[in-house]
Write a protein that holds these residues in place. Structure first.
Motif, PDB file in Angstrom:
ATOM      1  N   ASP A 140       0.826  -1.206   0.000  1.00 24.78           N
ATOM      2  CA  ASP A 140       0.000   0.000   0.000  1.00 24.78           C
ATOM      3  C   ASP A 140       0.858   1.253   0.000  1.00 24.78           C
ATOM      4  O   ASP A 140       0.508   2.260  -0.623  1.00 24.78           O
ATOM      5  CB  ASP A 140      -0.929   0.011   1.222  1.00 24.78           C
ATOM      6  N   TRP A 141       2.008   1.200   0.723  1.00 20.28           N
ATOM      7  CA  TRP A 141       2.855   2.394   0.768  1.00 20.28           C
ATOM      8  C   TRP A 141       3.583   2.627  -0.555  1.00 20.28           C
ATOM      9  O   TRP A 141       3.748   3.772  -0.970  1.00 20.28           O
ATOM     10  CB  TRP A 141       3.831   2.330   1.950  1.00 20.28           C
ATOM     11  N   ILE A 142       3.959   1.567  -1.240  1.00 21.02           N
ATOM     12  CA  ILE A 142       4.552   1.724  -2.567  1.00 21.02           C
ATOM     13  C   ILE A 142       3.525   2.271  -3.546  1.00 21.02           C
ATOM     14  O   ILE A 142       3.796   3.203  -4.312  1.00 21.02           O
ATOM     15  CB  ILE A 142       5.125   0.388  -3.073  1.00 21.02           C
ATOM     16  N   ASP A 143       2.315   1.694  -3.525  1.00 18.82           N
ATOM     17  CA  ASP A 143       1.280   2.125  -4.463  1.00 18.82           C
ATOM     18  C   ASP A 143       0.953   3.601  -4.295  1.00 18.82           C
ATOM     19  O   ASP A 143       0.802   4.335  -5.283  1.00 18.82           O
ATOM     20  CB  ASP A 143       0.005   1.299  -4.262  1.00 18.82           C
ATOM     21  N   ALA A 144       0.843   4.047  -3.040  1.00 18.33           N
ATOM     22  CA  ALA A 144       0.516   5.442  -2.785  1.00 18.33           C
ATOM     23  C   ALA A 144       1.614   6.368  -3.314  1.00 18.33           C
ATOM     24  O   ALA A 144       1.328   7.421  -3.898  1.00 18.33           O
ATOM     25  CB  ALA A 144       0.307   5.674  -1.291  1.00 18.33           C
ATOM     26  N   LYS A 145       2.853   5.976  -3.130  1.00 17.05           N
ATOM     27  CA  LYS A 145       3.956   6.807  -3.595  1.00 17.05           C
ATOM     28  C   LYS A 145       4.031   6.838  -5.110  1.00 17.05           C
ATOM     29  O   LYS A 145       4.285   7.893  -5.718  1.00 17.05           O
ATOM     30  CB  LYS A 145       5.270   6.300  -3.009  1.00 17.05           C
ATOM     31  N   LEU A 146       3.810   5.691  -5.751  1.00 16.57           N
ATOM     32  CA  LEU A 146       3.810   5.665  -7.212  1.00 16.57           C
ATOM     33  C   LEU A 146       2.718   6.573  -7.775  1.00 16.57           C
ATOM     34  O   LEU A 146       2.931   7.299  -8.753  1.00 16.57           O
ATOM     35  CB  LEU A 146       3.621   4.236  -7.714  1.00 16.57           C
ATOM     36  N   ARG A 150      13.193  -5.718  13.722  1.00 17.21           N
ATOM     37  CA  ARG A 150      12.112  -5.622  14.709  1.00 17.21           C
ATOM     38  C   ARG A 150      12.592  -5.071  16.050  1.00 17.21           C
ATOM     39  O   ARG A 150      11.986  -4.118  16.573  1.00 17.21           O
ATOM     40  CB  ARG A 150      11.419  -6.978  14.852  1.00 17.21           C
ATOM     41  N   PRO A 151      13.678  -5.593  16.635  1.00 15.07           N
ATOM     42  CA  PRO A 151      14.187  -4.938  17.837  1.00 15.07           C
ATOM     43  C   PRO A 151      14.545  -3.475  17.610  1.00 15.07           C
ATOM     44  O   PRO A 151      14.324  -2.628  18.487  1.00 15.07           O
ATOM     45  CB  PRO A 151      15.430  -5.772  18.188  1.00 15.07           C
ATOM     46  N   ARG A 152      15.097  -3.179  16.448  1.00 16.37           N
ATOM     47  CA  ARG A 152      15.415  -1.780  16.141  1.00 16.37           C
ATOM     48  C   ARG A 152      14.160  -0.915  16.173  1.00 16.37           C
ATOM     49  O   ARG A 152      14.180   0.219  16.651  1.00 16.37           O
ATOM     50  CB  ARG A 152      16.058  -1.684  14.763  1.00 16.37           C
ATOM     51  N   PHE A 153      13.076  -1.448  15.630  1.00 19.04           N
ATOM     52  CA  PHE A 153      11.834  -0.687  15.571  1.00 19.04           C
ATOM     53  C   PHE A 153      11.344  -0.334  16.968  1.00 19.04           C
ATOM     54  O   PHE A 153      11.034   0.827  17.266  1.00 19.04           O
ATOM     55  CB  PHE A 153      10.768  -1.489  14.814  1.00 19.04           C
ATOM     56  N   PHE A 154      11.260  -1.322  17.840  1.00 13.23           N
ATOM     57  CA  PHE A 154      10.740  -1.065  19.185  1.00 13.23           C
ATOM     58  C   PHE A 154      11.696  -0.189  19.994  1.00 13.23           C
ATOM     59  O   PHE A 154      11.263   0.644  20.788  1.00 13.23           O
ATOM     60  CB  PHE A 154      10.440  -2.381  19.897  1.00 13.23           C
ATOM     61  N   THR A 155      12.981  -0.370  19.793  1.00 13.58           N
ATOM     62  CA  THR A 155      13.952   0.496  20.455  1.00 13.58           C
ATOM     63  C   THR A 155      13.787   1.941  20.001  1.00 13.58           C
ATOM     64  O   THR A 155      13.882   2.877  20.814  1.00 13.58           O
ATOM     65  CB  THR A 155      15.386   0.012  20.172  1.00 13.58           C
ATOM     66  N   ALA A 156      13.529   2.142  18.720  1.00 13.81           N
ATOM     67  CA  ALA A 156      13.351   3.500  18.190  1.00 13.81           C
ATOM     68  C   ALA A 156      12.140   4.194  18.791  1.00 13.81           C
ATOM     69  O   ALA A 156      12.091   5.429  18.845  1.00 13.81           O
ATOM     70  CB  ALA A 156      13.220   3.447  16.666  1.00 13.81           C
ATOM     71  N   LEU A 157      11.161   3.414  19.249  1.00 12.56           N
ATOM     72  CA  LEU A 157       9.984   3.994  19.901  1.00 12.56           C
ATOM     73  C   LEU A 157      10.281   4.413  21.346  1.00 12.56           C
ATOM     74  O   LEU A 157       9.434   5.025  21.999  1.00 12.56           O
ATOM     75  CB  LEU A 157       8.824   2.995  19.905  1.00 12.56           C
ATOM     76  N   GLY A 158      11.454   4.071  21.836  1.00 10.94           N
ATOM     77  CA  GLY A 158      11.822   4.421  23.205  1.00 10.94           C
ATOM     78  C   GLY A 158      11.772   3.259  24.171  1.00 10.94           C
ATOM     79  O   GLY A 158      12.024   3.422  25.367  1.00 10.94           O
ATOM     80  N   MET A 159      11.446   2.066  23.680  1.00  8.63           N
ATOM     81  CA  MET A 159      11.371   0.892  24.534  1.00  8.63           C
ATOM     82  C   MET A 159      12.753   0.271  24.718  1.00  8.63           C
ATOM     83  O   MET A 159      13.692   0.583  23.977  1.00  8.63           O
ATOM     84  CB  MET A 159      10.391  -0.119  23.938  1.00  8.63           C
ATOM     85  N   LEU A 185       4.993  -7.036   7.365  1.00 12.08           N
ATOM     86  CA  LEU A 185       6.037  -6.618   6.423  1.00 12.08           C
ATOM     87  C   LEU A 185       6.486  -5.186   6.681  1.00 12.08           C
ATOM     88  O   LEU A 185       7.656  -4.856   6.495  1.00 12.08           O
ATOM     89  CB  LEU A 185       5.519  -6.754   4.994  1.00 12.08           C
ATOM     90  N   SER A 186       5.581  -4.333   7.126  1.00 12.48           N
ATOM     91  CA  SER A 186       5.915  -2.916   7.301  1.00 12.48           C
ATOM     92  C   SER A 186       6.997  -2.687   8.338  1.00 12.48           C
ATOM     93  O   SER A 186       7.721  -1.687   8.270  1.00 12.48           O
ATOM     94  CB  SER A 186       4.661  -2.115   7.663  1.00 12.48           C
ATOM     95  N   ILE A 187       7.146  -3.609   9.304  1.00  9.88           N
ATOM     96  CA  ILE A 187       8.211  -3.456  10.300  1.00  9.88           C
ATOM     97  C   ILE A 187       9.295  -4.512  10.154  1.00  9.88           C
ATOM     98  O   ILE A 187      10.432  -4.283  10.559  1.00  9.88           O
ATOM     99  CB  ILE A 187       7.658  -3.452  11.740  1.00  9.88           C
ATOM    100  N   SER A 225       7.968   2.522   4.445  1.00 11.52           N
ATOM    101  CA  SER A 225       7.014   1.717   5.219  1.00 11.52           C
ATOM    102  C   SER A 225       6.840   2.210   6.646  1.00 11.52           C
ATOM    103  O   SER A 225       5.782   2.011   7.253  1.00 11.52           O
ATOM    104  CB  SER A 225       7.446   0.249   5.242  1.00 11.52           C
ATOM    105  N   LEU A 226       7.866   2.827   7.210  1.00 13.93           N
ATOM    106  CA  LEU A 226       7.780   3.225   8.611  1.00 13.93           C
ATOM    107  C   LEU A 226       6.679   4.248   8.887  1.00 13.93           C
ATOM    108  O   LEU A 226       5.956   4.110   9.889  1.00 13.93           O
ATOM    109  CB  LEU A 226       9.136   3.736   9.099  1.00 13.93           C
TER     110      LEU A 226
END
Length: 347
Positions: A97-103, A235-244, A317-319, A326-327
């Motif tokens: 969905d994010w690719i389609d919207a950007k295209l 995935r760990p990077r994602f949650f860490t980036a949120l402050g967890m 897939l987004s994370i 995707s983020l």
């Protein structure tokens, strides 16, 4: 549930203000309506695990390998000439969905003349179809490309190999490399800073998130298996980036890990102590399904209602293949669940 105002107003991130450096539709600068070139100086050299790749002039026909790389080009307003079909977690277009919207934003939707050519990578790198597109740059910055495959691709066009082995390159490293290779280093840096700030704002404005510990893994309902994502996995990077903060039990058991996941004995499930346990799940799975599993119920976050599920492949897939495109979508479509669960278990 409270979410960062910045995290909720995501259209500004999904459509970054980079119009002044809008890239090539279909990867060909002659076919875009007023698409300007990047403002970088060439030649440039991009380093990766297989050496260095020199790019003599601004590339105009770029093709990509694996996930993430096409997304990253699009995040910088560059439409690739060719990109792989998304065969896992994709939508009906073999895309996202994010690719389609950007295209669509760039006037290169799938029904447009300037749309990227798609090729199937189910059986490995599709050398023939990529070569047929006569690219002047191949991007595989986020991939599991072998050195032999890199050598084969380099015979077709200059190739940016993996920045780190086994799909462990971070989204911002990939964005930086692609920005450098395309003459859009400044735009890449600005976009990375913006996305990083939006991720961090979730924890800054939600104390329950900022104070939470997490474990990211996959709980297999069919066989009671436990796999954990560790080290440099997305995935760990994602949650860490949120402050967890990643749970101590994971950090202590993976100090010497050289992979992005490990198998964990279900008999040791009770040792997996954290506020939040993230897991991918089959469509239709519920938290109650995991709580009904005698082994999984020993995991504190499972018994305590701290499970965060992505029970939709597209959402997963987004994370799991997180990138600069995707983020922002994940912030809008997934993060509210994370905040809600964190607040429910931590108040």
């Amino acid at each position: 549930m409270t979410l960062s105002r910045r995290s909720l107003v995501l259209s500004a991130l999904a459509v970054p203000a980079l119009a002044s450096c809008s890239g090539a539709v279909g990867g060909d600068t002659d076919s875009t309506d007023g698409g300007g070139a990047g403002d970088g100086t060439f030649p440039v050299t991009v380093s990766h695990i297989y050496g260095e790749t020199e790019i003599e002039a601004e590339p105009t026909r770029i093709v990509t390998v694996s996930w993430v790389n096409a997304d990253t080009l699009l995040a910088l307003d560059i439409v690739p000439a060719g990109m792989p079909t998304v065969t896992w977690g994709g939508n009906d277009n073999g895309s996202t969905d994010w690719i389609d919207a950007k295209l669509e934003e760039l006037g290169a939707g799938w029904d447009a003349d300037g749309a990227p050519t798609q090729y199937d990578e189910s059986d490995g790198v599709n050398y023939d179809e990529m070569a047929a597109l006569t690219p002047d740059l191949i991007v595989a910055a986020y991939s599991g490309l072998t050195e032999e495959e890199y050598g084969q691709l380099s015979k077709i066009a200059p190739t940016i190999g993996p920045l780190a082995p086994n799909y462990t390159a971070s989204w911002d490293e990939v964005l930086s490399a692609v920005g450098q290779a395309t003459g859009r280093a400044d735009e890449a840096s600005e976009l990375a800073s913006s996305i990083t700030a939006d991720l961090a704002a979730v924890g800054e404005e939600n104390p329950a998130v900022a104070g939470a510990t997490f474990i990211a893994g996959t709980l297999g309902l069919a066989d009671s298996s436990i796999s954990l994502y560790v080290g440099e996995d997305t995935r760990p990077r994602f949650f860490t980036a949120l402050g967890m903060t990643q749970a101590d039990v994971i950090t202590e058991n993976t100090e010497d890990a050289d992979n992005f996941f490990l198998e964990w004995s279900a008999e040791r499930a009770d040792e997996l102590d954290s506020d939040i346990f993230y897991t991918w799940a089959e469509a239709g799975s519920t938290v109650e399904d995991f709580q009904a599993n005698d082994l999984f119920a020993q995991i504190p976050a499972v018994s305590g209602g701290g499970v965060v599920l992505t029970d939709d492949d597209h959402l997963t897939l987004s994370i799991s293949a997180a990138n600069a495109l995707s983020l922002p979508w994940a912030l809008e479509n997934f993060v509210p669940t994370v905040v809600e669960v964190a607040q429910s278990v931590r108040g």
